[in-house]
Design an enzyme around this catalytic site. Structure first.
Site, PDB file in Angstrom:
ATOM      1  N   ASP A  70       0.829  -1.215   0.000  1.00  0.00           N
ATOM      2  CA  ASP A  70       0.000   0.000   0.000  1.00  0.00           C
ATOM      3  C   ASP A  70       0.860   1.261   0.000  1.00  0.00           C
ATOM      4  O   ASP A  70       1.989   1.250   0.497  1.00  0.00           O
ATOM      5  CB  ASP A  70      -0.924  -0.024   1.233  1.00  0.00           C
ATOM      6  CG  ASP A  70      -2.074   0.968   1.092  1.00  0.00           C
ATOM      7  OD1 ASP A  70      -2.425   1.328  -0.043  1.00  0.00           O
ATOM      8  OD2 ASP A  70      -2.606   1.394   2.140  1.00  0.00           O
ATOM      9  N   ASN A 120     -11.045  -2.542  -5.189  1.00  0.00           N
ATOM     10  CA  ASN A 120     -10.313  -1.635  -6.084  1.00  0.00           C
ATOM     11  C   ASN A 120     -10.999  -1.468  -7.448  1.00  0.00           C
ATOM     12  O   ASN A 120     -10.706  -0.526  -8.195  1.00  0.00           O
ATOM     13  CB  ASN A 120      -8.856  -2.087  -6.292  1.00  0.00           C
ATOM     14  CG  ASN A 120      -7.972  -1.905  -5.065  1.00  0.00           C
ATOM     15  OD1 ASN A 120      -7.022  -2.659  -4.865  1.00  0.00           O
ATOM     16  ND2 ASN A 120      -8.258  -0.900  -4.232  1.00  0.00           N
TER      17      ASN A 120
HETATM   18  C1  IPE Z   1      -5.450  -2.730  -0.197  1.00  0.00           C
HETATM   19  O1  IPE Z   1      -5.114  -1.405  -0.365  1.00  0.00           O
HETATM   20  C2  IPE Z   1      -5.417  -3.441  -1.509  1.00  0.00           C
HETATM   21  C3  IPE Z   1      -4.106  -3.569  -2.145  1.00  0.00           C
HETATM   22  C4  IPE Z   1      -2.964  -3.218  -1.643  1.00  0.00           C
HETATM   23  C5  IPE Z   1      -4.112  -4.176  -3.449  1.00  0.00           C
HETATM   24  P1  IPE Z   1      -6.234  -0.274  -0.454  1.00  0.00           P
HETATM   25  O2  IPE Z   1      -5.520   1.024  -0.546  1.00  0.00           O
HETATM   26  O3  IPE Z   1      -7.193  -0.585  -1.541  1.00  0.00           O
HETATM   27  O4  IPE Z   1      -6.971  -0.438   0.922  1.00  0.00           O
HETATM   28  P2  IPE Z   1      -7.859   0.601   1.755  1.00  0.00           P
HETATM   29  O5  IPE Z   1      -8.910   1.094   0.838  1.00  0.00           O
HETATM   30  O6  IPE Z   1      -6.938   1.697   2.195  1.00  0.00           O
HETATM   31  O7  IPE Z   1      -8.366  -0.177   2.905  1.00  0.00           O
HETATM   32  C1  IPE Z   2      -1.708   0.184  -3.301  1.00  0.00           C
HETATM   33  O1  IPE Z   2      -1.489   1.543  -3.340  1.00  0.00           O
HETATM   34  C2  IPE Z   2      -1.929  -0.409  -4.664  1.00  0.00           C
HETATM   35  C3  IPE Z   2      -3.323  -0.711  -4.964  1.00  0.00           C
HETATM   36  C4  IPE Z   2      -4.306  -0.679  -4.121  1.00  0.00           C
HETATM   37  C5  IPE Z   2      -3.622  -1.086  -6.326  1.00  0.00           C
HETATM   38  P1  IPE Z   2      -2.680   2.601  -3.333  1.00  0.00           P
HETATM   39  O2  IPE Z   2      -3.048   2.874  -4.754  1.00  0.00           O
HETATM   40  O3  IPE Z   2      -3.792   2.156  -2.477  1.00  0.00           O
HETATM   41  O4  IPE Z   2      -1.948   3.864  -2.719  1.00  0.00           O
HETATM   42  P2  IPE Z   2      -2.540   4.858  -1.637  1.00  0.00           P
HETATM   43  O5  IPE Z   2      -2.958   4.049  -0.457  1.00  0.00           O
HETATM   44  O6  IPE Z   2      -3.686   5.562  -2.275  1.00  0.00           O
HETATM   45  O7  IPE Z   2      -1.394   5.754  -1.325  1.00  0.00           O
HETATM   46 MG    MG Z   3      -4.146   2.384  -0.496  1.00  0.00          MG
END
Ligand code: IPE
Ligand code: IPE
Ligand code: MG
Length: 251
Positions: free
Chosen positions: A24, A72
């Protein structure tokens, strides 16, 4: 035994067999640099390469990377498209062949664009005989999706008389999850500072050691992985027993 290639000395006899990672922080990493979120996802692919190589070097057997969750799919269409495009380009054979890594995927694959599905299958096939480590990406995955699917499969078996309600135990349920081919994670790492699980491997992490760090995924490097493993190695896994019992079992 320690390995002097490690910045933090690690006990090479106690490397976690299975590491799961919630990767993340890509979006915030990019935004802080005044760039599009997809730039962060691209940088995240470099971290995947680094960490995969390092895990094989350390002797980790399974690495499960949360790449795209069921939730997502609700992101803006252009971000979803950029992520799908990245999956296509990131799955190059070199990473897997160089490190002797077998590739696998878990998730609701039918929802993915056809060319992504095809590329995933090709990579699974090309790497099927690799032995050092299995790298699994969780794509279009969520734990509740997985558990719902398992409950449906099991109830169909019972309804058709192919299994009895009495056959259902923890092992039986584990065998109907999409992770049935691997052991439960020993260590779960979440980067990016959030203290939550976000629908990842809920059943499988029942007794995993959890490790959270603020580092955004694109910045997560070998030294950060070593820190997580060192933290894991400093803990006593008791599985409900007392400290004394665990000590006695070691002897
Ligand atoms: C969790 O990250 C999913 C992945 C890393 C693929 P998210 O960024 O989607 O999770 P939330 O929304 O902060 O819980
Ligand atoms: C994790 O990074 C990757 C995916 C969930 C695909 P994020 O895209 O959630 O990055 P932040 O949390 O918005 O910084
Ligand atoms: Mg995230």
């Amino acid at each position: 035994m320690t390995d002097n290639q490690n910045i933090i000395p690690l006990d090479m006899e106690r490397i976690p067999q299975h590491i799961a990672i919630i990767m993340d922080g890509n979006g915030r990493w990019a935004t802080e640099r005044g760039k599009e979120r997809s730039y962060g996802h691209q940088a995240g692919v470099e971290s995947v390469r680094r960490i995969t190589s390092e895990c094989t070097r350390l002797g980790v057997k399974y690495l499960t990377l949360y790449t795209f969750s069921t939730e997502n799919w609700n992101r803006p269409a252009d971000e979803v498209a950029a992520l799908m495009g990245l999956v296509l380009t990131a799955l190059e054979d070199e990473l897997f062949m160089k490190n002797d890594v077998r590739f696998q995927v878990i998730g609701d694959i039918d929802r993915l664009p056809e060319e992504v599905q095809k590329k995933l299958q090709e990579t699974i096939d090309h790497t099927a005989d690799n032995k050092a480590m299995t790298m699994v990406i969780a794509l279009s995955y969520s734990s509740r999706w997985e558990i719902t699917k398992a409950v449906k499969e099991i109830s169909t078996l019972v309804a058709e008389g192919k299994a009895k309600a009495d056959d259902i135990n923890e092992d039986f349920i584990s065998k109907h999850l999409v992770t049935s081919f691997m052991p439960d994670p020993d260590l779960l790492i979440r980067t990016g500072g959030e203290l939550r699980i976000s629908n990842y491997l809920l059943w499988q992490i029942a007794y995993s050691e959890l490790y959270f760090c603020d580092t955004y995924w694109p910045d997560f490097a070998e030294a950060d992985l070593h820190k997580a493993i060192a933290s894991y190695q400093s803990r006593q896994r008791r599985f409900g027993k007392t400290e004394e019992q665990v000590e006695q079992e070691k002897n």
